[in-house]
Design a protein around this motif. Structure first.
Motif, PDB file in Angstrom:
ATOM      1  N   GLU A   1       3.176  39.159   9.728  1.00 13.05           N
ATOM      2  CA  GLU A   1       2.979  37.754  10.091  1.00 13.05           C
ATOM      3  C   GLU A   1       3.232  37.543  11.586  1.00 13.05           C
ATOM      4  O   GLU A   1       2.499  36.809  12.261  1.00 13.05           O
ATOM      5  N   LYS A   2       4.275  38.174  12.110  1.00 15.11           N
ATOM      6  CA  LYS A   2       4.559  38.059  13.540  1.00 15.11           C
ATOM      7  C   LYS A   2       3.405  38.622  14.370  1.00 15.11           C
ATOM      8  O   LYS A   2       2.956  37.999  15.338  1.00 15.11           O
TER       9      LYS A   2
ATOM     10  N   ASN B   1       0.435  36.280  14.217  1.00 16.39           N
ATOM     11  CA  ASN B   1       0.609  35.063  15.015  1.00 16.39           C
ATOM     12  C   ASN B   1       0.527  35.346  16.508  1.00 16.39           C
ATOM     13  O   ASN B   1       0.038  34.513  17.279  1.00 16.39           O
TER      14      ASN B   1
ATOM     15  N   GLU C   1      -2.379  33.375  18.698  1.00 14.24           N
ATOM     16  CA  GLU C   1      -2.102  32.646  19.945  1.00 14.24           C
ATOM     17  C   GLU C   1      -2.857  33.261  21.117  1.00 14.24           C
ATOM     18  O   GLU C   1      -3.368  32.546  21.988  1.00 14.24           O
TER      19      GLU C   1
ATOM     20  N   GLU D   1       8.517  37.406  20.186  1.00 16.79           N
ATOM     21  CA  GLU D   1       8.285  38.084  18.913  1.00 16.79           C
ATOM     22  C   GLU D   1       8.264  39.599  19.093  1.00 16.79           C
ATOM     23  O   GLU D   1       8.679  40.348  18.201  1.00 16.79           O
TER      24      GLU D   1
ATOM     25  N   TYR E   1      -6.017  29.597  14.074  1.00 24.44           N
ATOM     26  CA  TYR E   1      -5.629  28.854  15.276  1.00 24.44           C
ATOM     27  C   TYR E   1      -5.848  27.358  15.078  1.00 24.44           C
ATOM     28  O   TYR E   1      -4.973  26.521  15.388  1.00 24.44           O
TER      29      TYR E   1
ATOM     30  N   GLN F   1      -3.382  25.728  12.513  1.00 18.98           N
ATOM     31  CA  GLN F   1      -2.046  25.587  13.086  1.00 18.98           C
ATOM     32  C   GLN F   1      -1.990  24.406  14.052  1.00 18.98           C
ATOM     33  O   GLN F   1      -1.008  23.659  14.091  1.00 18.98           O
TER      34      GLN F   1
ATOM     35  N   GLU G   1      -2.682  30.401   4.676  1.00 21.82           N
ATOM     36  CA  GLU G   1      -2.265  31.084   5.903  1.00 21.82           C
ATOM     37  C   GLU G   1      -1.689  32.465   5.619  1.00 21.82           C
ATOM     38  O   GLU G   1      -1.804  33.373   6.443  1.00 21.82           O
TER      39      GLU G   1
ATOM     40  N   THR H   1      -3.078  35.605   7.726  1.00 20.69           N
ATOM     41  CA  THR H   1      -2.260  36.405   8.643  1.00 20.69           C
ATOM     42  C   THR H   1      -2.212  37.866   8.207  1.00 20.69           C
ATOM     43  O   THR H   1      -2.210  38.766   9.056  1.00 20.69           O
TER      44      THR H   1
END
Length: 581
Positions: free
Chosen positions: A302-303, A306, A310, A362, A519, A522, A562, A566
């Protein structure tokens, strides 16, 4: 890429995929320039990162000279002055790929950008002939001197003074400039001073100027390998021929160069984030806990996802803006082209610097305890990243500039914001649910159009309520800026994914569609929260309830899965150990 588009018009126009530039549109020549830069950093700079971090001036200068020998310092210098005059996409790619060099990338950026471009754009013929060939080759290194101990974001509050000598041959400068990148080894300084104490003016000041001295190196949190010193001017005798531009017009130079600096800073953040994501994915595959690589753990995935989400949004914004500037250059002078997109340049700076902070943070977390040690490069990236939210005007100042610039242009009739806000009033009570036609990104496109209406809705109420006093409502201006940033970024991601779909088909565009979808969903959640806070700050009682009812219609949507998104996004990044779309 379509016709020239005015800056800020993304709030009132629906664009087609042909009207934007994306990284998938790079030419072979542009890809070659990017690879040349990446190879230079990997082969010439990366082996010396530890020495660079110890502030080895001679090493940094020699590496800059090597970069100059292969054209990496002269991308924005005209051919008439021994430059290579690359297109803006290519020069942006150089900035992005220089970022892997850490502090060296900063030294390079300060030299080729804010250090050299004032002479490129504002120098007279004699000044260009005298300085640009040496700056393009790396024989001379440039620095930019704007900030002072008492004036940072308030550039026009500078106290440095310039008095014309009695014989008219010199200007005598007195004052101190602070936090000057490259100051320890620069040969040429762009210095701002007030002629006769009130006319803000730019000068080209050589290092050997009598009365110029360099203070000690600052002890910084990050970017330790870049030189950052005060520049002290004590009766410094600067030849009158070194006055840059016109007396009293220094703010035109400073602010236009800052627009370029903001955009290029964003590009550098993209490069750093890509490298941080590579290091994190590589470490996650190698680090074994509970008899399994941590890359197999859903929370680590997940990290990584994300971080990529971004990055995709910010990268889409940077290269969309680069394409806008490149297209504008067909009909405008370079400075006019950049000034046209002052809002977009501020968005690039804010969005990319805050994206990099998230990615670096992260990255440290994925590395665990090792990420907190200097043994691993992610620690340096984390420290280095923090300055980007301060450089080139703090993110707070840039957030205030966005609505201010948009409103000023609207009042001049340059952006049809007022007409769009008026039309919105008649549309608000007839909003329906958008039907899903089954096409990829159809619902997401409608969410973006609704988000544009939210910007107009909130900003319109703010303008009506406060009028000229709105300038004092900084929290609201910040919120409006965040809504504008979100809309531009969402649309950039969406149009990029749609373009990939058109060019390559559903299978090859799957990753882009997933990234853009994640994106957008979110951001729509964040938009609803920001808009609610803004309305609650302006109204209460029945008026607020009515406005919140309208907002609820504008933000109504069915959330996506989500978790599934992810996991799907993380998988190929972990396998390849890099961000690759």
């Amino acid at each position: 890429m379509g016709d020239f588009i005015r800056g800020g018009h993304f709030l009132t126009e629906s664009l087609s995929v042909e009207q934007i530039f994306t990284p998938e549109d790079f030419t072979e020549e542009q890809r070659t320039i990017a690879q040349t830069t990446a190879d230079f950093i990997a082969g010439n700079v990366a082996p010396h990162l530890e020495a660079i971090e110890k502030l080895d001036y001679e090493l940094t200068r020699s590496l800059l000279k090597e970069a100059g020998e292969i054209g990496l310092l002269a991308a924005d210098i005209p051919e008439a002055y021994d430059g290579v005059a690359l297109d803006k996409i290519s020069s942006t790619l150089i900035t992005e790929h220089m970022a892997r060099g850490g502090s060296f990338g900063l030294s390079h950026g300060a030299h080729v950008g804010i250090g050299t471009l004032p002479i490129v754009f504002f120098g007279n013929e004699e000044q260009k002939q005298r300085y640009l060939p040496a700056l393009g080759s790396g024989e001379k290194i440039a620095a930019y001197c704007l900030t002072e101990p008492g004036s940072g974001s308030d550039a026009l509050g500078a106290k440095t003074k310039a008095i014309r000598s009695e014989d008219g041959r010199h200007y005598i400068l007195n004052g101190t400039k602070q936090y000057i990148t490259n100051a320890g080894f620069a040969d040429v300084f762009i210095v701002y001073a007030k002629v006769d104490g009130d006319k803000f003016t730019a000068f080209i000041v050589d290092r050997d100027t009598p009365g110029l001295s360099i203070g000690p190196e600052e002890k910084k949190m990050g970017i330790k390998g870049s030189s950052t010193c005060p520049v002290i001017l004590e009766d410094a005798k600067v030849p009158a021929k070194n006055l840059l531009g016109e007396i009293g017009k220094g703010h035109h130079i400073a602010f236009n160069i800052l627009n370029i600096g903001r955009f290029k800073l964003g590009a550098g953040c993209i490069g750093s984030a890509k490298w941080a994501l590579h290091l994190s994915a590589k470490y996650a595959n190698a680090r074994v806990q509970f008899n399994s690589p941590i890359a197999h753990f859903p929370l680590i995935q997940e990290k990584i996802a994300n971080m990529a989400i971004e990055l995709y949004g910010a990268e889409s914004v940077i290269y969309r803006t680069a394409g806008l500037i490149e297209k504008a250059l067909e009909v405008k002078e370079p400075l006019q082209a950049t000034a046209e997109y002052a809002v977009e340049c501020s968005i690039c700076k804010i969005l990319a610097s805050e994206m990099l902070d998230l990615v670096a943070d992260e990255g440290v977390q994925i590395h665990g305890g090792y990420g907190y040690t200097q043994e691993y490069e992610i620690e340096r990236i984390y420290r280095d990243a923090r300055i980007n939210r301060i450089f080139e005007g703090t993110n707070e100042i840039n957030r205030l500039l966005i609505p201010d610039t948009l409103l000023k242009r609207a009042m001049k009739g340059e952006i049809p914001l007022l007409a769009a806000a008026q039309r919105l009033q008649s549309e608000l009570f007839s909003l329906g649910i958008h039907a899903d036609n089954g096409m990829p990104l159809n619902i997401e496109e409608d969410l973006i159009e609704r988000s544009k209406k939210i910007v107009l809705f909130v900003a319109g109420i703010a303008v009506q309520k406060y009028q000229k006093a709105l300038a004092q409502e900084q929290e609201l201006l910040r919120n409006i800026a965040d809504l504008v940033i979100a809309v531009f970024a969402m649309e950039s991601a969406l149009l990029r994914a749609k373009k990939k779909l058109v060019q390559s088909g559903p299978e090859k565009a799957a990753m882009a569609i997933q990234l853009a979808t994640a994106y957008i969903y979110q951001r729509i959640t964040a938009i609803e929260v920001i808009a609610k806070k803004s309305l609650a700050a302006m109204e209460e009682g029945d008026a607020l309830r009515a406005q919140l009812s309208i907002l609820k219609k504008l933000t109504r949507h069915v959330p996506v899965n989500e978790k599934a998104l992810t996991r799907a996004i993380a998988q190929p990044i972990i396998e390849m150990e890099k961000y690759s779309i």
